[in-house]
Design an enzyme around this catalytic site. Structure first.
Site, PDB file in Angstrom:
ATOM      1  N   SER A  16       0.812  -1.209   0.000  1.00 42.14           N
ATOM      2  CA  SER A  16       0.000   0.000   0.000  1.00 42.14           C
ATOM      3  C   SER A  16       0.847   1.261   0.000  1.00 42.14           C
ATOM      4  O   SER A  16       1.564   1.538  -0.941  1.00 42.14           O
ATOM      5  CB  SER A  16      -0.971  -0.035   1.169  1.00 42.14           C
ATOM      6  N   LYS A  45     -23.179  15.545  10.105  1.00 39.85           N
ATOM      7  CA  LYS A  45     -22.110  15.650  11.091  1.00 39.85           C
ATOM      8  C   LYS A  45     -21.813  14.323  11.775  1.00 39.85           C
ATOM      9  O   LYS A  45     -20.683  14.077  12.214  1.00 39.85           O
ATOM     10  CB  LYS A  45     -22.476  16.710  12.143  1.00 39.85           C
TER      11      LYS A  45
END
Length: 316
Positions: A143, A195
């Site tokens: 990665s 949120k």
């Protein structure tokens, strides 16, 4: 009590008081002395750490400059972009360095930190065109680790190295069923409809899931572009390369993810033609570790974008 006896008692009392005052003064003096010594030692350690970290070196004429990238690539870790880029600049600037060797042993980490290192390598290669960059993969380069390796001119590995995992992930968890069983009521107030995205204590919202999937795909495409730009025509036309799979070093050579199977010493001796290897890695010193402990704060990450081969929450 006679006047004579009273005078003796008063003298003894004053003597005792004076002795206590003197003892307190010496106690304060010793404490100040130890504080000064401690501050001096910490200052010298701090200066020594930073002098060692920079390694503005011209020693070792005709040497291979090594920069080690070990562990999770994250902003507060040993493999942070700040530390690695400082070491890279020192390695490139050293008059005796013929080439830079990235010794990579990393499962990945932050896409931001990986990208910062990748970009700095590209910048320095333009600034110092006569100093090639080679990546040497140890046990693992996955990665974000491979993201960094892709910036090198050539990548080398052992036949048993683990290479790849070109993908992006976001970790999280959900405990809504468990809360119902325990009779726990979730009370959440927000200002802003989105949120509370990825809140583990509320059911998953499909719109939020789609939003994050789009974001992950975007970051994945950035990763893919960096690998394609770095590897160029060496990559074989295989769609599984960018699927997140991981391969052995031998298989990675066949896929074009790795150029050859070589050890770091072989790269220095036979490729760079400079067998002497000098490590420019910025080591974490005593002062740094002390500062981290003093300023450390405890936090919990509920989810994070991840270029990594291992599990866990946040960038790990």
């Amino acid at each position: 009590m006679s006047d004579a006896n009273q005078n003796i008692v008063e003298k003894l009392a004053f003597a005792n008081i004076n002795e206590q005052k003197a003892r307190r003064r010496w106690n304060i003096l010793f404490k100040l002395a130890w504080l000064a010594i401690t501050c001096f030692i910490l200052f010298k350690l701090f200066i020594a750490d930073h002098k060692m970290g920079g390694k503005q070196s011209t020693v070792g004429t005709g040497h291979t400059a090594v920069v080690t990238i070990k562990g999770v690539i994250e902003s507060e870790g040993q493999a942070s972009a700040e530390r690695i880029n400082t070491a890279l600049r020192s390695a490139f600037e050293a008059s005796g360095s013929k080439a830079i060797l990235l010794a990579i042993e990393s499962p990945g980490g932050s896409p931001v930190q990986s990208g910062l290192i990748y970009n700095e390598i590209k910048r320095l290669r333009v600034k110092y065109p006569d100093k090639p960059v080679y990546a040497s993969i140890g046990d693992l380069c996955a990665s974000g680790g491979y993201y960094v390796a892709a910036a090198a001119d050539k990548i080398y590995a052992d036949q048993a190295s683990l290479v790849g995992s070109i993908g992006v992930r976001m970790d999280g968890f959900g405990v809504t069923g468990l809360m119902e069983k325990l009779g726990v009521e979730r009370r959440l107030l927000t200002a802003g409809d989105n949120k509370a995205m990825m809140d583990p204590f509320t059911p998953q919202n499909e719109a939020h899931k789609a939003h994050f999937k789009t974001m992950l795909d975007e970051v994945h495409q950035q990763f893919i572009k960096a690998v394609k730009d770095g590897r160029g025509a060496a990559l074989k036309p295989n769609p599984e390369i960018f699927s997140g799979l991981i391969w052995s070093g031998a298989r990675a050579v066949q896929l074009g993810l790795v150029d050859e199977l070589r050890s770091p010493s072989s790269i220095a001796r036979d490729v760079v033609k400079a067998e002497e290897m000098i490590d420019y890695t910025v080591e974490e010193g005593i002062a740094d570790r002390l500062a981290k402990r003093i300023g450390a704060s405890v936090g919990v990450s509920l989810g994070g974008v991840l270029f990594g081969a291992n599990g866990g929450q946040g960038i790990r």
